[in-house]
Every structure is written in structure tokens, then in C-alpha cells.
Design an enzyme around this catalytic site. Structure first.
Site, PDB file in Angstrom:
ATOM      1  N   ASP A   1       2.873   5.661  -6.569  1.00 38.35           N
ATOM      2  CA  ASP A   1       4.115   5.553  -5.803  1.00 38.35           C
ATOM      3  C   ASP A   1       5.358   5.425  -6.672  1.00 38.35           C
ATOM      4  O   ASP A   1       6.472   5.505  -6.162  1.00 38.35           O
ATOM      5  CB  ASP A   1       4.045   4.330  -4.872  1.00 38.35           C
ATOM      6  CG  ASP A   1       3.095   4.577  -3.715  1.00 38.35           C
ATOM      7  OD1 ASP A   1       3.049   5.730  -3.265  1.00 38.35           O
ATOM      8  OD2 ASP A   1       2.417   3.637  -3.288  1.00 38.35           O
TER       9      ASP A   1
ATOM     10  N   HIS B   1       0.873  -1.188   0.000  1.00 38.97           N
ATOM     11  CA  HIS B   1       0.000   0.000   0.000  1.00 38.97           C
ATOM     12  C   HIS B   1       0.911   1.240   0.000  1.00 38.97           C
ATOM     13  O   HIS B   1       1.773   1.374  -0.862  1.00 38.97           O
ATOM     14  CB  HIS B   1      -0.923  -0.105   1.226  1.00 38.97           C
ATOM     15  CG  HIS B   1      -2.088   0.829   1.253  1.00 38.97           C
ATOM     16  ND1 HIS B   1      -2.468   1.606   0.197  1.00 38.97           N
ATOM     17  CD2 HIS B   1      -2.979   1.125   2.251  1.00 38.97           C
ATOM     18  CE1 HIS B   1      -3.530   2.329   0.527  1.00 38.97           C
ATOM     19  NE2 HIS B   1      -3.855   2.059   1.780  1.00 38.97           N
TER      20      HIS B   1
ATOM     21  N   HIS C   1      -2.181  -2.044  -9.648  1.00 42.99           N
ATOM     22  CA  HIS C   1      -3.149  -1.446  -8.742  1.00 42.99           C
ATOM     23  C   HIS C   1      -4.394  -2.307  -8.720  1.00 42.99           C
ATOM     24  O   HIS C   1      -4.763  -2.879  -9.745  1.00 42.99           O
ATOM     25  CB  HIS C   1      -3.507  -0.030  -9.214  1.00 42.99           C
ATOM     26  CG  HIS C   1      -4.129   0.794  -8.149  1.00 42.99           C
ATOM     27  ND1 HIS C   1      -5.469   0.742  -7.876  1.00 42.99           N
ATOM     28  CD2 HIS C   1      -3.580   1.657  -7.274  1.00 42.99           C
ATOM     29  CE1 HIS C   1      -5.723   1.560  -6.874  1.00 42.99           C
ATOM     30  NE2 HIS C   1      -4.596   2.119  -6.482  1.00 42.99           N
TER      31      HIS C   1
HETATM   32  N1  ACO Z   1       5.023  -6.694 -10.258  1.00 41.50           N
HETATM   33  C1  ACO Z   1       4.913  -7.885 -10.889  1.00 41.50           C
HETATM   34  N2  ACO Z   1       3.762  -8.556 -11.028  1.00 41.50           N
HETATM   35  C2  ACO Z   1       2.668  -7.995 -10.511  1.00 41.50           C
HETATM   36  C3  ACO Z   1       2.694  -6.753  -9.844  1.00 41.50           C
HETATM   37  C4  ACO Z   1       3.932  -6.095  -9.738  1.00 41.50           C
HETATM   38  N3  ACO Z   1       4.028  -4.908  -9.125  1.00 41.50           N
HETATM   39  N4  ACO Z   1       1.452  -6.445  -9.429  1.00 41.50           N
HETATM   40  C5  ACO Z   1       0.674  -7.447  -9.806  1.00 41.50           C
HETATM   41  N5  ACO Z   1       1.391  -8.386 -10.465  1.00 41.50           N
HETATM   42  C6  ACO Z   1       0.888  -9.610 -11.073  1.00 41.50           C
HETATM   43  C7  ACO Z   1       0.523 -10.643 -10.021  1.00 41.50           C
HETATM   44  O1  ACO Z   1       1.619 -11.465  -9.708  1.00 41.50           O
HETATM   45  C8  ACO Z   1      -0.595 -11.382 -10.717  1.00 41.50           C
HETATM   46  O2  ACO Z   1      -0.009 -12.228 -11.666  1.00 41.50           O
HETATM   47  P1  ACO Z   1      -0.659 -13.691 -11.985  1.00 41.50           P
HETATM   48  O3  ACO Z   1      -1.992 -13.385 -12.587  1.00 41.50           O
HETATM   49  O4  ACO Z   1       0.289 -14.343 -12.911  1.00 41.50           O
HETATM   50  O5  ACO Z   1      -0.761 -14.367 -10.655  1.00 41.50           O
HETATM   51  C9  ACO Z   1      -1.334 -10.293 -11.497  1.00 41.50           C
HETATM   52  O6  ACO Z   1      -0.339  -9.285 -11.750  1.00 41.50           O
HETATM   53  C10 ACO Z   1      -2.505  -9.692 -10.748  1.00 41.50           C
HETATM   54  O7  ACO Z   1      -2.018  -9.147  -9.522  1.00 41.50           O
HETATM   55  P2  ACO Z   1      -2.755  -9.253  -8.125  1.00 41.50           P
HETATM   56  O8  ACO Z   1      -1.710  -9.403  -7.071  1.00 41.50           O
HETATM   57  O9  ACO Z   1      -3.857 -10.261  -8.187  1.00 41.50           O
HETATM   58  O10 ACO Z   1      -3.426  -7.832  -8.040  1.00 41.50           O
HETATM   59  P3  ACO Z   1      -3.971  -7.150  -6.747  1.00 41.50           P
HETATM   60  O11 ACO Z   1      -5.073  -6.284  -7.190  1.00 41.50           O
HETATM   61  O12 ACO Z   1      -4.271  -8.148  -5.686  1.00 41.50           O
HETATM   62  O13 ACO Z   1      -2.714  -6.303  -6.216  1.00 41.50           O
HETATM   63  C11 ACO Z   1      -1.200  -4.551  -5.820  1.00 41.50           C
HETATM   64  C12 ACO Z   1      -2.585  -4.949  -6.396  1.00 41.50           C
HETATM   65  C13 ACO Z   1      -1.098  -5.014  -4.378  1.00 41.50           C
HETATM   66  C14 ACO Z   1      -1.100  -3.027  -5.860  1.00 41.50           C
HETATM   67  C15 ACO Z   1      -0.108  -5.214  -6.683  1.00 41.50           C
HETATM   68  O14 ACO Z   1      -0.194  -4.737  -8.013  1.00 41.50           O
HETATM   69  C16 ACO Z   1       1.288  -4.956  -6.122  1.00 41.50           C
HETATM   70  O15 ACO Z   1       1.738  -5.690  -5.243  1.00 41.50           O
HETATM   71  N6  ACO Z   1       2.018  -3.893  -6.620  1.00 41.50           N
HETATM   72  C17 ACO Z   1       3.329  -3.562  -6.082  1.00 41.50           C
HETATM   73  C18 ACO Z   1       3.190  -2.779  -4.796  1.00 41.50           C
HETATM   74  C19 ACO Z   1       2.678  -1.366  -5.034  1.00 41.50           C
HETATM   75  O16 ACO Z   1       3.178  -0.642  -5.883  1.00 41.50           O
HETATM   76  N7  ACO Z   1       1.681  -0.966  -4.226  1.00 41.50           N
HETATM   77  C20 ACO Z   1       1.134   0.379  -4.242  1.00 41.50           C
HETATM   78  C21 ACO Z   1      -0.256   0.361  -4.799  1.00 41.50           C
HETATM   79  S1  ACO Z   1      -0.874   2.019  -4.859  1.00 41.50           S
HETATM   80  C22 ACO Z   1      -1.243   2.363  -3.252  1.00 41.50           C
HETATM   81  O17 ACO Z   1      -1.597   1.550  -2.452  1.00 41.50           O
HETATM   82  C23 ACO Z   1      -1.099   3.690  -2.844  1.00 41.50           C
END
Ligand code: ACO
Length: 451
Positions: free
Chosen positions: A378, A283, A322
Site C-alpha cells: 500500500d 488492511h 506487515h
Molecule cells: N509504524 C510504526 N510502528 C509499527 C508499524 C508502523 N506501520 N507497524 C508495526 N509497528 C510496530 C508496532 O508498534 C510494534 O512495536 P512494539 O514491538 O514496540 O510494540 C511492532 O512494530 C510489531 O508490530 P505489530 O503491530 O505487532 O505487528 P502486526 O503484525 O500485528 O501488524 C500491521 C501488522 C497491522 C500491518 C502493522 O504493521 C500496521 O499497522 N501497519 C500500518 C498499516 C498498514 O500499512 N497496513 C497494510 C498492511 S498490507 C495489507 O493489509 C494489504
């Protein structure tokens, strides 16, 4: 009939609303018609779908709330597919271009933009509350020199609860507004203290001549000069960044704010809990992790190798992806523009080249295209904050300061909503039942077996 009054209907009932969904329960052969309201069905309507009188009824199963609306809200509109973000109906781009942070805070709290007199009065109401009880300084002394600023912030905001017992009157809207002003005013003062504590500098008292963001800069960076003068470009950039971070509807921390607040906990404790939720690396903590990631990559030529590691599932590309935005995060666009303004003053942060290369390669790569992964708010904010002189461990604190406004606006809205109650999700129990008790001397070691 108002949609609110629509109840669960069985086929054959005389009043049938136009927007409905009809389900057949193959277990019993019965057909049910559920009203659809604002694109949702009420989970409680599912409860009436039962196999027999002893059956509890159907529930909705939604781990991590990916498809569950928990409230009605008129604060922030977000269309993740189209990359749209609006506060109280105003596009984020317009607000970032024309407004100050306190003006946007007023908009979020009261629902409308202030006129000149209202803004002046509001700014005054906030400014005159920026001082902290001296006990907070003493409390801060208890932290180790290397304590993480987010942990200090979370604890110190909770400690404010001990100073304002009147804040327990959460059902009183006048009281809520009073505490809202206090929190918006005092969170930056606490944040600056966290920083000064870490570097061992004496705390700086707020300066009421300065704007909200100038004052934060003053409390962080004033040394021996009689009056701190913030660089206007940097102060404005901070204002814009604060506007972008002020609210983002029902995310993890806002849901925490509402959930904790729903038990009638006071707003200091609820904001502290929300800030704790924000601190996690998935987050608000992601901005610090982006910087760590760019440090680890080190140079542009090492980007392709890092992308391979991401695709192999070894690491995540921090600042990408996201839950709601499946198109470019509109805030990321404004941040890129803000970065240019800041770098004209500070000089270009060399990490920007690595970030731009990461973005370029990622946006062309099938892995990221397929999963609709784009830079989020971010991805660039940390690079700007670092260029301005903030340390990476402080980045999430810079997120928490403006988000306090959003949390409080959402908290107030929750208290006004007659449909809200104490938050209490259901579960699907997967454990054992009615186990025979085993006396101590007959028990086997279970811990090692489970490890
Ligand atoms: N890098 C690589 N792969 C990713 C990333 C990433 N940053 N984010 C998602 N994926 C992949 C997942 O592994 C998943 O792959 P799969 O389908 O092969 O299993 C797919 O994309 C879908 O991702 P989920 O994790 O199901 O998406 P979710 O909606 O649960 O997660 C989140 C969203 C937590 C923001 C995620 O994208 C993440 O961890 N990003 C990195 C951390 C980040 O930047 N967070 C800030 C978000 S903005 C905020 O809160 C202010």
C-alpha cells in the site's frame, strides 16, 4: 500410514511416526507424543491432554491467529522471511510481467494458466456478465453524495444477493463457478457506479470491446465521447496492480470470506463481508491512509519530524509493516517499477519525493530495522492511483476489485475441503459466573462507574 490418519499417541504405543513432539504435562507427570504434520501439531490433539476426566482438555490460545494455520491451501505461497510471493506456484514477478489480469484470475480460480482458446472463452464469460440489474442503480441513489465508496461497494455487493437467489446452492461446484464469474464481472461495474454517484455523473454502461481494466476506466471516466479510449500504459499499469492485489493467502479479509462462507452464506454476502474487512485502515484501507499521511507531512523537509512522531508512538507509518513479510514486500518492488511507467504518462506525483524520503530514513533507522518494518503493497499504490486520476477514498475499492478473485478462489477451495466445517473459535472466558440476581430497584448505576 498416511499422515492424515495419525492420531494422538501416548508413549508406549506401538506405531510411532517419525515426526513427533513429546510433551510432559507437569500437572500430572504424564508424557504425550503428538504427531507433527507439515510443521504443525493439530490443536485437537492437545485436547487429550487433561488433568482428569472432568477437565475439558488443553486448548491453543492464539489471539489474532498469529501462529495458527486454519486451512490447507494450494492457491498462494508466501514466504515472509524471504519476500517470496507465488500464485499457484508462479512467482508474482513473472505473472506481473507476462500476464493480463484475467489470465491471472483464471490461474487463481482453476489452478493452471489458460491456453489462448481458454483465455478467450474465459474473458468472454466475464465480459458478458458485466451488466448490472437496473435496481442496483436505484439502490445506489439512496446513498448520500459523500458516502464513502467502500461502504457503498460493501452494501451494493451484498444487495446482489437479493438478485441471485440461485447463489444459495453453495455446495454445487458448477453453481459456485457461475457466481464466481458474475462477481468478477460485476464488482468493477458497481465500483464505477460508486464513483459516478459521488461526483454526480450519469452511470456508464460497460463496453464489451474493452479489456477488464480498460472497461473499468471507461465506466469511471467516459464523458460525452462516443467511444472511450484508455491510455494503454495506464491500462496496463492498472492490470499489473490488479495482478499484485489478486490474492494474498489467509489475511484478515480472506479469513472473513472463508469464515462467513463456512456457514453456507451465499458468495455475494461473503464477498461483501470480506470487502468490509478489507476496508479497515490496518488492511486494505491503508492505501488511502498513506495518501492522507503524505498530505499531512506536506514536504520532504518535514519527514524527520514525522518519523520522530512515529517512534514516539503518536502515529503509525502507514504503508509500513506487515504481519507476514519481515523482509521487503515483493509487491512493493513491482509497484515502484509500475510507478515509473505511469509517471512517464501523467508526470511525477510530487508525493513520491516525500514517500521516497520516508522510506530512505525509515530503512536506516534502528526503530524500523529492529521491528523489520518495510514498505508494504500500500505504500506506493496510492501515489500511482492518484497520478492516474483516482481519488484517495477510491483506493481501497481498487484493491477490492482484484481481491474478489482471490476471495472466490479461496471460498471454492474451502467448500472442496472435506476437513472444513463452520468456523468457530474457542475462547477463554474471563467473566463472572453464577451471579445473584439483583432486582431493578436495588441496582446501582454501573455505566458511569465503568467509564
Ligand atoms: N509504524 C510504526 N510502528 C509499527 C508499524 C508502523 N506501520 N507497524 C508495526 N509497528 C510496530 C508496532 O508498534 C510494534 O512495536 P512494539 O514491538 O514496540 O510494540 C511492532 O512494530 C510489531 O508490530 P505489530 O503491530 O505487532 O505487528 P502486526 O503484525 O500485528 O501488524 C500491521 C501488522 C497491522 C500491518 C502493522 O504493521 C500496521 O499497522 N501497519 C500500518 C498499516 C498498514 O500499512 N497496513 C497494510 C498492511 S498490507 C495489507 O493489509 C494489504
Amino acid at each position: 500410514m498416511h499422515p492424515h490418519n495419525l492420531s494422538f499417541l501416548q508413549q508406549g504405543d506401538s506405531i510411532m511416526p517419525s515426526d513427533t513432539i513429546t510433551l510432559t504435562d507437569e500437572r500430572t507427570g504424564k508424557t504425550y507424543t503428538l504427531p507433527i504434520e507439515d510443521g504443525t501439531v493439530r490443536s485437537m490433539d492437545l485436547r487429550k491432554i487433561r488433568t482428569d476426566d472432568a477437565d475439558f482438555g488443553l486448548m491453543a490460545y492464539d489471539p489474532a491467529f498469529v501462529n495458527t494455520a486454519s486451512c490447507r491451501s494450494s492457491i498462494t505461497y508466501l514466504d515472509g522471511e524471504r519476500g517470496i510471493l507465488e500464485y499457484r506456484g508462479y512467482p508474482i514477478e513473472t505473472l506481473a510481467e507476462h500476464c493480463s489480469f484475467l489470465e491471472v484470475a483464471y490461474l487463481l480460480v482453476f489452478g493452471d494458466l489458460p491456453n489462448e482458446t481458454e483465455l478467450k472463452a474465459w474473458a468472454n464469460e466475464i465480459t458478458c456478465r458485466t451488466m448490472l440489474h437496473e435496481n442496483i442503480g436505484k439502490f445506489m441513489e439512496g446513498f448520500r453524495y459523500d458516502a464513502h465508496p467502500m461502504s457503498m461497494l460493501v452494501s451494493s455487493i451484498a444487495a446482489l444477493s437479493t438478485l441471485y437467489p440461485d447463489a444459495k446452492e453453495v455446495r454445487d461446484p458448477v453453481n459456485r463457478l457461475h457466481q464466481t464469474k458474475r462477481l468478477i464481472a460485476k464488482v468493477p461495474s458497481i465500483a464505477a457506479m460508486c464513483y459516478r454517484h459521488a461526483v454526480g455523473f450519469p452511470y456508464v454502461y460497460p463496453d464489451n470491446d474493452l479489456s477488464y481494466t480498460e472497461n473499468l476506466m471507461n465506466m469511471m471516466w467516459k464523458m460525452v465521447e462516443p467511444k472511450y479510449a484508455a491510455n494503454p500504459v495506464l491500462a496496463r499499469a492498472l492490470d499489473v496492480l490488479f495482478i499484485l492485489h489478486a490474492d494474498h493467502e489467509q489475511n484478515c479479509s480472506t479469513n472473513t470470506m472463508r469464515s462467513v462462507g463456512s456457514s453456507m452464506a451465499d458468495p455475494y454476502l461473503a464477498v461483501s463481508a470480506a470487502a468490509a474487512a478489507l476496508s479497515g485502515s490496518l488492511h486494505g484501507g491503508a492505501n488511502e491512509q498513506v495518501l492522507r499521511m503524505l498530505e499531512e507531512i506536506g514536504s520532504k523537509d518535514r519527514v524527520p519530524a514525522y518519523i520522530e512522531r512515529v517512534k514516539n508512538g503518536e502515529v503509525k507509518l502507514m504503508g509500513f509493516g506487515h504481519r507476514v513479510y519481515k523482509n521487503y514486500d515483493p509487491r512493493a518492488k513491482i509497484i515502484k517499477w509500475t510507478a515509473e511507467q505511469v509517471f512517464r504518462v501523467t508526470g511525477r506525483n510530487p508525493k513520491l519525493d516525500i514517500a521516497l524520503e520516508l522510506e530512505r530514513i525509515a530503512l536506516e533507522d534502528e526503530y524500523f530495522i529492529e521491528r523489520k518494518l518495510y514498505p508494504n503493497v500500500d505504500f506506493y499504490s496510492g501515489i500511482i492511483y492518484q497520478a492516474m486520476g483516482f481519488k484517495p477514498e477510491f483506493f481501497t475499492v481498487l484493491f477490492a476489485i482484484p481481491r474478489t478473485v482471490g476471495w472466490l478462489a479461496q471460498w471454492d477451495e474451502m467448500h472442496r475441503d472435506p476437513e472444513q466445517k463452520i468456523a468457530r473459535p474457542r475462547q477463554i472466558y474471563t467473566g463472572e459466573r453464577q451471579r445473584p440476581f439483583v432486582p431493578m430497584q436495588e441496582r446501582h448505576a454501573v455505566l458511569t462507574a465503568k467509564q
